[in-house]
Design a protein around this motif. Structure first.
Motif, PDB file in Angstrom:
ATOM      1  N   MET A 131       0.820  -1.207   0.000  1.00  0.00           N
ATOM      2  CA  MET A 131       0.000   0.000   0.000  1.00  0.00           C
ATOM      3  C   MET A 131       0.851   1.252   0.000  1.00  0.00           C
ATOM      4  SD  MET A 131      -2.749   1.462   2.803  1.00  0.00           S
ATOM      5  CE  MET A 131      -1.525   2.449   3.693  1.00  0.00           C
ATOM      6  N   SER A 132       0.434   2.237  -0.785  1.00  0.00           N
ATOM      7  CA  SER A 132       0.955   3.594  -0.696  1.00  0.00           C
ATOM      8  C   SER A 132      -0.249   4.521  -0.638  1.00  0.00           C
ATOM      9  CB  SER A 132       1.836   3.924  -1.909  1.00  0.00           C
ATOM     10  OG  SER A 132       2.276   5.274  -1.852  1.00  0.00           O
ATOM     11  N   MET A 133      -0.628   4.919   0.561  1.00  0.00           N
ATOM     12  CA  MET A 133      -1.822   5.741   0.751  1.00  0.00           C
ATOM     13  C   MET A 133      -1.712   6.431   2.112  1.00  0.00           C
ATOM     14  SD  MET A 133      -5.793   4.741  -0.061  1.00  0.00           S
ATOM     15  CE  MET A 133      -6.035   3.569   1.243  1.00  0.00           C
ATOM     16  N   HIS A 134      -2.514   7.450   2.311  1.00  0.00           N
ATOM     17  CA  HIS A 134      -2.473   8.214   3.553  1.00  0.00           C
ATOM     18  C   HIS A 134      -2.616   7.281   4.758  1.00  0.00           C
ATOM     19  CE1 HIS A 134      -2.932  11.596   0.894  1.00  0.00           C
ATOM     20  NE2 HIS A 134      -4.049  11.096   0.440  1.00  0.00           N
ATOM     21  N   ILE A 135      -1.665   7.379   5.685  1.00  0.00           N
ATOM     22  CA  ILE A 135      -1.739   6.574   6.907  1.00  0.00           C
ATOM     23  C   ILE A 135      -2.353   7.432   7.999  1.00  0.00           C
ATOM     24  CG2 ILE A 135      -0.383   5.407   8.682  1.00  0.00           C
ATOM     25  CD1 ILE A 135       1.445   4.391   6.527  1.00  0.00           C
ATOM     26  N   GLU A 136      -3.616   7.191   8.242  1.00  0.00           N
ATOM     27  CA  GLU A 136      -4.397   7.922   9.238  1.00  0.00           C
ATOM     28  C   GLU A 136      -5.436   6.948   9.783  1.00  0.00           C
ATOM     29  OE1 GLU A 136      -7.830   9.399   8.226  1.00  0.00           O
ATOM     30  OE2 GLU A 136      -7.608   7.737   6.850  1.00  0.00           O
ATOM     31  N   PRO A 137      -6.255   7.357  10.768  1.00  0.00           N
ATOM     32  CA  PRO A 137      -7.087   6.369  11.462  1.00  0.00           C
ATOM     33  C   PRO A 137      -8.031   5.573  10.561  1.00  0.00           C
ATOM     34  CG  PRO A 137      -6.958   8.369  12.760  1.00  0.00           C
ATOM     35  CD  PRO A 137      -6.289   8.671  11.452  1.00  0.00           C
ATOM     36  N   LYS A 138      -8.675   6.220   9.597  1.00  0.00           N
ATOM     37  CA  LYS A 138      -9.648   5.501   8.771  1.00  0.00           C
ATOM     38  C   LYS A 138      -8.950   4.455   7.899  1.00  0.00           C
ATOM     39  CE  LYS A 138     -11.162   9.538   7.300  1.00  0.00           C
ATOM     40  NZ  LYS A 138     -10.532  10.482   8.253  1.00  0.00           N
ATOM     41  N   THR A 139      -7.776   4.802   7.389  1.00  0.00           N
ATOM     42  CA  THR A 139      -7.005   3.836   6.613  1.00  0.00           C
ATOM     43  C   THR A 139      -6.580   2.659   7.495  1.00  0.00           C
ATOM     44  OG1 THR A 139      -6.137   5.685   5.310  1.00  0.00           O
ATOM     45  CG2 THR A 139      -5.056   3.564   5.042  1.00  0.00           C
ATOM     46  N   ALA A 140      -6.256   2.943   8.748  1.00  0.00           N
ATOM     47  CA  ALA A 140      -5.865   1.875   9.668  1.00  0.00           C
ATOM     48  C   ALA A 140      -6.983   0.857   9.836  1.00  0.00           C
ATOM     49  CB  ALA A 140      -5.473   2.462  11.023  1.00  0.00           C
ATOM     50  N   VAL A 141      -8.220   1.316   9.891  1.00  0.00           N
ATOM     51  CA  VAL A 141      -9.352   0.395  10.022  1.00  0.00           C
ATOM     52  C   VAL A 141      -9.482  -0.471   8.769  1.00  0.00           C
ATOM     53  CG1 VAL A 141     -11.844   0.207  10.422  1.00  0.00           C
ATOM     54  CG2 VAL A 141     -10.524   1.968  11.608  1.00  0.00           C
ATOM     55  N   LEU A 142      -9.232   0.115   7.598  1.00  0.00           N
ATOM     56  CA  LEU A 142      -9.213  -0.672   6.363  1.00  0.00           C
ATOM     57  C   LEU A 142      -8.139  -1.750   6.434  1.00  0.00           C
ATOM     58  CD1 LEU A 142      -9.886  -1.330   3.394  1.00  0.00           C
ATOM     59  CD2 LEU A 142      -8.305   0.514   2.737  1.00  0.00           C
ATOM     60  N   LEU A 143      -6.929  -1.391   6.863  1.00  0.00           N
ATOM     61  CA  LEU A 143      -5.845  -2.364   6.939  1.00  0.00           C
ATOM     62  C   LEU A 143      -6.173  -3.478   7.933  1.00  0.00           C
ATOM     63  CD1 LEU A 143      -2.654  -0.107   6.741  1.00  0.00           C
ATOM     64  CD2 LEU A 143      -3.786  -1.395   4.917  1.00  0.00           C
ATOM     65  N   GLU A 144      -6.785  -3.137   9.046  1.00  0.00           N
ATOM     66  CA  GLU A 144      -7.217  -4.167   9.994  1.00  0.00           C
ATOM     67  C   GLU A 144      -8.188  -5.142   9.338  1.00  0.00           C
ATOM     68  OE1 GLU A 144      -7.054  -1.781  14.280  1.00  0.00           O
ATOM     69  OE2 GLU A 144      -8.916  -1.792  13.103  1.00  0.00           O
ATOM     70  N   THR A 145      -9.055  -4.607   8.490  1.00  0.00           N
ATOM     71  CA  THR A 145     -10.040  -5.445   7.798  1.00  0.00           C
ATOM     72  C   THR A 145      -9.349  -6.414   6.840  1.00  0.00           C
ATOM     73  OG1 THR A 145     -11.688  -3.680   7.968  1.00  0.00           O
ATOM     74  CG2 THR A 145     -12.075  -5.380   6.302  1.00  0.00           C
ATOM     75  N   LEU A 146      -8.337  -5.927   6.134  1.00  0.00           N
ATOM     76  CA  LEU A 146      -7.603  -6.782   5.200  1.00  0.00           C
ATOM     77  C   LEU A 146      -6.811  -7.848   5.952  1.00  0.00           C
ATOM     78  CD1 LEU A 146      -6.313  -4.048   2.722  1.00  0.00           C
ATOM     79  CD2 LEU A 146      -8.422  -5.412   2.576  1.00  0.00           C
ATOM     80  N   VAL A 147      -6.214  -7.480   7.084  1.00  0.00           N
ATOM     81  CA  VAL A 147      -5.478  -8.448   7.899  1.00  0.00           C
ATOM     82  C   VAL A 147      -6.422  -9.523   8.435  1.00  0.00           C
ATOM     83  CG1 VAL A 147      -4.200  -8.736  10.064  1.00  0.00           C
ATOM     84  CG2 VAL A 147      -3.583  -6.902   8.486  1.00  0.00           C
ATOM     85  N   ALA A 148      -7.626  -9.134   8.817  1.00  0.00           N
ATOM     86  CA  ALA A 148      -8.613 -10.116   9.278  1.00  0.00           C
ATOM     87  C   ALA A 148      -8.914 -11.137   8.197  1.00  0.00           C
ATOM     88  CB  ALA A 148      -9.900  -9.408   9.710  1.00  0.00           C
ATOM     89  N   GLY A 149      -8.780 -10.702   6.929  1.00  0.00           N
ATOM     90  CA  GLY A 149      -9.007 -11.599   5.805  1.00  0.00           C
ATOM     91  C   GLY A 149      -7.777 -12.369   5.379  1.00  0.00           C
ATOM     92  N   GLY A 150      -6.712 -12.336   6.186  1.00  0.00           N
ATOM     93  CA  GLY A 150      -5.531 -13.145   5.919  1.00  0.00           C
ATOM     94  C   GLY A 150      -4.382 -12.436   5.238  1.00  0.00           C
ATOM     95  N   ALA A 151      -4.502 -11.123   4.997  1.00  0.00           N
ATOM     96  CA  ALA A 151      -3.463 -10.405   4.253  1.00  0.00           C
ATOM     97  C   ALA A 151      -2.245 -10.117   5.116  1.00  0.00           C
ATOM     98  CB  ALA A 151      -4.016  -9.089   3.714  1.00  0.00           C
ATOM     99  N   GLU A 152      -1.074 -10.121   4.461  1.00  0.00           N
ATOM    100  CA  GLU A 152       0.141  -9.548   5.023  1.00  0.00           C
ATOM    101  C   GLU A 152       0.257  -8.142   4.447  1.00  0.00           C
ATOM    102  OE1 GLU A 152       5.007 -10.026   4.810  1.00  0.00           O
ATOM    103  OE2 GLU A 152       3.724 -11.606   4.003  1.00  0.00           O
ATOM    104  N   ILE A 153       0.573  -7.152   5.283  1.00  0.00           N
ATOM    105  CA  ILE A 153       0.593  -5.756   4.853  1.00  0.00           C
ATOM    106  C   ILE A 153       2.003  -5.197   4.887  1.00  0.00           C
ATOM    107  CG2 ILE A 153      -0.202  -3.401   5.363  1.00  0.00           C
ATOM    108  CD1 ILE A 153      -2.440  -5.207   4.376  1.00  0.00           C
ATOM    109  N   VAL A 154       2.403  -4.548   3.782  1.00  0.00           N
ATOM    110  CA  VAL A 154       3.612  -3.726   3.753  1.00  0.00           C
ATOM    111  C   VAL A 154       3.209  -2.408   3.130  1.00  0.00           C
ATOM    112  CG1 VAL A 154       4.330  -4.814   1.578  1.00  0.00           C
ATOM    113  CG2 VAL A 154       5.991  -3.534   2.946  1.00  0.00           C
ATOM    114  N   ALA A 155       3.460  -1.301   3.824  1.00  0.00           N
ATOM    115  CA  ALA A 155       2.824  -0.047   3.415  1.00  0.00           C
ATOM    116  C   ALA A 155       3.667   1.168   3.745  1.00  0.00           C
ATOM    117  CB  ALA A 155       1.459   0.086   4.101  1.00  0.00           C
ATOM    118  N   THR A 156       3.376   2.241   3.020  1.00  0.00           N
ATOM    119  CA  THR A 156       3.892   3.563   3.354  1.00  0.00           C
ATOM    120  C   THR A 156       2.790   4.575   3.115  1.00  0.00           C
ATOM    121  OG1 THR A 156       5.722   5.119   3.039  1.00  0.00           O
ATOM    122  CG2 THR A 156       4.804   4.122   1.050  1.00  0.00           C
TER     123      THR A 156
END
Length: 392
Positions: A43-68
């Motif tokens: 991911m390359s997108m604004h790192i702020e609270p709402k984006t964090a909730v999206l990333l949590e959702t993707l992790v719940a679905g089994g994703a590994e996250i690497v982001a800036t």
């Protein structure tokens, strides 16, 4: 210090997460279906609270996250929290452009197979590497990024990229109303100036420009629009705005807001004629709409008023005020909030469902930039109507 940042972020995130009920529903769904198991999402997108909730959702679905984050918009406490949750997060709010570029490369070099892009930054780096065969597909958040995907990067997009901005839900909800409101709020928060009676020039009458003009006028601002597309210009005129070219408005405007996605909307020729004391604001994704380098070349002197306000003295005993260094004012300025929680709940629902489609059915999609599939739009609309209890 890191533990303090994590604690601060946890408190903020608890509030934001509690208001993002659409993502809560899909997070429960993904926890069962595991659509991202075995996938690494870059991911390359604004790192702020709402984006964090999206990333949590993707992790719940089994994703590994690497982001800036995007340059200048990373919220350090949120980044610290995500790292504490086991995600690989590069960058900080105060990174310079060189450091930011290195972080984007860091994401690319981690070899994600799914991209979550914002402004096509990841795709642009991949294009420099030549042909790649490990990318399944991805999403692009912005219209600005879609321009790049269909122009300079078209030959390199050999995988499907779903453009989140290209659907009726996003342009109405997120662009017109959410971005329009947050840009005007950010102008008021940063400057502590009132809108009522002040003369504003909005460059671009796309959906974000429509929203900015709408909310400025709703608060009593006098609004003019600059638009090169004749049909959009006519729409602005029929909506009751003054419509003229930028140079005709250079002496009239007190605040100039760019919302086009294109470079050098305000450049050297404009700086030579703009009225003394004008304020320059950008709400487009890229920080190129105001030619800040050319402005600094013209400058006789400059004074940093605070982290988001800079006075720049020009020849002829004139000055202009630049907000947020020409970056996206509602995310790079002081007290950045971005679009409203509810609007991004819907926007990130579209992101999550589109990424699920990429992860599970990329072979059914054509290569290249493309709109959000109609079935996803309709699914998201039904979920939003239910969450709003619109039948009551």
């Amino acid at each position: 210090m890191s533990s303090e940042l994590v604690s601060s972020a946890a408190t903020r995130l608890a509030w934001v997460r509690s208001r993002m009920t659409l993502l809560a529903g899909v997070r429960e769904q993904f926890a069962v279906t595991q659509p991202f198991a075995g996938h690494r999402i870059g991911m390359s997108m604004h790192i702020e609270p709402k984006t964090a909730v999206l990333l949590e959702t993707l992790v719940a679905g089994g994703a590994e996250i690497v982001a800036t984050g995007n340059h200048g918009s990373t919220q350090d406490d949120i980044a610290a929290y995500l790292r504490d949750q086991g995600m690989t997060i590069f960058g900080a709010r105060d990174d310079n452009e060189g450091q930011h570029d290195a972080h984007v490369w860091g994401v690319v070099e981690a070899k994600p197979d799914i991209l979550l892009d914002n402004g096509a930054g990841l795709v642009a780096r991949l294009a420099e590497l030549g042909p790649v065969d490990h990318i399944v597909g991805g999403t692009e958040e912005t219209s600005s990024g879609s321009y790049r995907l269909r122009a300079e990067l078209a030959d390199h997009v050999t995988f499907p990229v779903i453009v989140i901005d290209e659907n009726p839900l996003t342009v109405i909800n997120e662009n017109k109303h959410a971005a329009g409101q947050s840009v005007v709020e950010s102008f008021m928060r940063i400057t502590n100036l009132m809108v009522s009676g002040r003369r504003f020039v909005v460059a671009g009458y796309g959906w974000c420009g429509r929203g900015v003009a709408h909310y400025l006028r709703a608060l009593g601002g006098k609004v003019a629009v600059v638009e090169v597309d004749e049909i959009k210009a006519l729409e602005a005129a029929l909506d009751g705005y003054r419509v003229a070219n930028m140079f005709d408005l250079a002496e009239w405007g007190e605040v100039f807001i760019t919302a086009t996605g294109h470079p050098q909307i305000l450049g050297t020729e404009f700086f030579d004629v703009v009225a003394d004391g004008a304020m320059l604001v950008n709400c487009g994704h890229f920080d190129w709409e105001i030619d800040v380098l050319a402005l600094r070349d013209l400058a006789i002197d400059s004074t940093v008023i605070d982290t988001a306000i800079e006075r720049i003295d020009l020849p002829g005993n004139r000055h202009v005020t630049l907000l947020a260094d020409g970056r996206m004012v509602n995310l790079a300025g002081r007290e950045p909030k971005g679009n409203s929680i509810e609007s991004m709940d819907l926007g990130f629902l579209l992101q999550a469902l589109s990424l699920e489609r990429i992860a599970t059915s990329a072979a059914t999609l054509e290569p290249g930039a493309q709109p959000v599939p109609d079935s996803i739009n309709r699914d998201a609309a039904r979920r939003m109507l239910a969450a709003m209890k619109a039948d009551r």
